[in-house]
Write an enzyme that holds these catalytic residues in place. Structure first.
Site, short mmCIF file in Angstrom:
data_model
loop_
_atom_site.label_atom_id
_atom_site.label_comp_id
_atom_site.label_asym_id
_atom_site.label_seq_id
_atom_site.Cartn_x
_atom_site.Cartn_y
_atom_site.Cartn_z
N GLN A 127 -23.67 -25.38 -45.59
CA GLN A 127 -22.54 -24.46 -45.63
C GLN A 127 -22.81 -23.27 -46.54
OE1 GLN A 127 -20.03 -25.15 -43.62
NE2 GLN A 127 -18.73 -23.40 -44.14
N GLY A 151 -25.08 -19.20 -41.73
CA GLY A 151 -25.82 -19.30 -40.47
C GLY A 151 -27.28 -19.63 -40.67
N GLU A 199 -20.91 -50.15 -43.87
CA GLU A 199 -19.91 -51.18 -43.63
C GLU A 199 -20.34 -52.53 -44.21
OE1 GLU A 199 -19.28 -47.75 -41.47
OE2 GLU A 199 -21.07 -49.01 -41.29
N GLY A 236 -28.69 -56.63 -35.13
CA GLY A 236 -28.80 -55.60 -36.15
C GLY A 236 -28.20 -56.10 -37.45
N GLU A 263 -31.36 -50.67 -43.88
CA GLU A 263 -31.30 -51.61 -45.01
C GLU A 263 -29.85 -51.98 -45.35
OE1 GLU A 263 -34.10 -52.25 -47.69
OE2 GLU A 263 -35.68 -51.05 -46.77
N ARG A 301 -32.41 -51.81 -51.33
CA ARG A 301 -31.24 -50.93 -51.42
C ARG A 301 -31.34 -49.97 -52.60
NH1 ARG A 301 -27.58 -55.94 -49.24
NH2 ARG A 301 -27.95 -55.44 -47.05
N ARG A 331 -28.59 -14.72 -52.79
CA ARG A 331 -27.82 -14.14 -51.70
C ARG A 331 -26.65 -13.33 -52.27
NH1 ARG A 331 -27.68 -12.35 -46.44
NH2 ARG A 331 -25.75 -12.97 -45.37
#
Length: 387
Positions: free
Chosen positions: A337, A341, A368, A132, A364, A244, A269
């Site tokens: 969030q 719900g 890390e 990988g 891609e 990238r 809302r």
């Protein structure tokens, strides 16, 4: 965003892609996800609009303006659907890119116009089950026998492989040479011995086909070697700057769609007698989301401008991809969030945006690996920044 630094061509491409995404992509994204397939007619339309040849110059049948226009278009298409943005970005950067940059005249004549028009889709067969991030640790072998390359091995996570007509396959040609023993090959997917073994069932971007591929005595002409023998790893890595930038733009588009859905919901809302957007905790969240989006776009377009100018941008592209992908998960989580719900239900698109965004930190080059590359480039840091 303000258009001060964009040319007329860049604005035109962005606006065309935005209109197309809103009209032809976003309304169908949920259905394509359930089907696990992006409609063939839509892919053909993208080809006709030039969206699948954005890194290919006009002389080869492409629509290249620069990488800024490309990044802007990927953002817009990805805002319509992350899976369609993935198809577009991967096809352009690692489907068309290697043929353009390393193909012989004959290879370009055969494939570039087909790829740039979308009549042929490309896939990139580098990763293997055991290889990988350690991209050079390949077991797929290519042997030259009687004027033909014979390929044997297995590949993993090949995006677009099910619909691709051309696979760019990396294999070991000289086992004793280590990293310098890898080579790249152009393999038409109708070649006997090339087989798509399965389509993976994924957390997100489910409409984008991600496949395991096997090569069993797969024979191709000697002339299908891409670039020089032993330059496979260099070819693979060299295309990742543009890749990238594209994946950063994809992450940005997904996150922007989540932000816009959350903003609309927060305005409509009503809780405690007023729209939740007027409650300070939600307003602060929306403010942070927009700030993160704009910061990511500036990083992406900076790397794109360097790439367009032919300047090295390995670190800048990695920074853009790292920041945009990690920002996207955060912004999509905040969008869920804000929906409460309802954000957890398939009735609203934010749960799909959240799932789609997650892959951008992995493919891609994982986050890390991006940090490793950025840190390595600090050896050349001389203070200030490039503009």
């Amino acid at each position: 965003m303000h258009d001060l630094e964009l040319s007329e061509d860049q604005r035109m491409i962005r606006d065309m892609a935005r209109d197309f995404a809103r009209r032809e992509i976003a309304p169908h994204a949920q259905a394509w996800e359930k089907a696990g397939w992006i409609d063939d007619a839509l892919v053909a339309q993208m080809g006709e609009l030039g969206l699948l040849g954005m890194v290919v110059p006009e002389e080869w049948g492409g629509s290249y303006i620069d990488y800024v226009a490309y990044a802007l278009a990927v953002e817009e298409i990805s805002a319509g659907d992350g899976a369609t943005g993935a198809l577009m970005s991967i096809h352009n950067s690692v489907g068309c890119g290697p043929v353009l940059n390393y193909g012989s005249q004959a290879q370009k004549d055969e494939w570039l116009a087909e790829l740039a028009s979308g009549r042929a889709i490309g896939c990139f067969a580098l990763t293997e089950p055991q290889a990988g991030s350690e991209a050079h640790n390949l077991r797929t072998r290519a042997e030259l026998v009687d004027g033909q390359w014979v390929l044997n091995g297995s590949k993993q996570f090949c995006s677009n492989a099910k619909r691709a007509k051309l696979a760019i396959v990396f294999a070991v040609t000289d086992p004793d040479l280590g990293k310098k023993g890898l080579s790249a090959f152009l393999v038409p997917t109708d070649t006997p011995g090339f087989a798509v073994e399965r389509s993976e069932h994924k957390m997100g971007i489910r409409a984008s086909d991600t496949c395991a591929v096997s090569l069993s005595d797969c024979r191709i002409p000697e002339a299908n070697l891409l670039g020089e023998r032993g330059k496979g790893l260099a070819i693979a890595l060299s295309n990742l700057e543009g890749g990238r930038i594209g994946i950063g733009a994809q992450a940005l588009g997904i996150a922007r769609a989540a932000f816009e859905a959350a903003l609309l919901y927060a305005r409509e809302r009503v809780q405690f007698g007023k729209p939740i957007a007027e409650h300070q905790s939600i307003a602060n969240m929306l403010a942070d989301m927009q700030t993160q989006l704009n910061a990511a776009r500036l990083l992406i377009l900076h790397a794109a401008r360097l790439k367009s100018a032919g300047l090295p941008c390995l670190s800048e592209a990695s920074q853009a991809k790292l920041f945009a992908s990690e920002m996207a998960e955060k912004v999509c989580s905040q969008a869920v969030q804000i929906h409460g719900g309802y954000g957890y239900l398939e009735d609203y698109p934010v749960e799909r945006y959240y799932r789609d965004a997650r892959i951008t930190q992995i493919y891609e080059g994982s986050s890390e690996i991006q940090r490793l590359l950025i840190a390595r480039e600090l050896a050349n840091y001389a203070g200030g920044c490039r503009s």
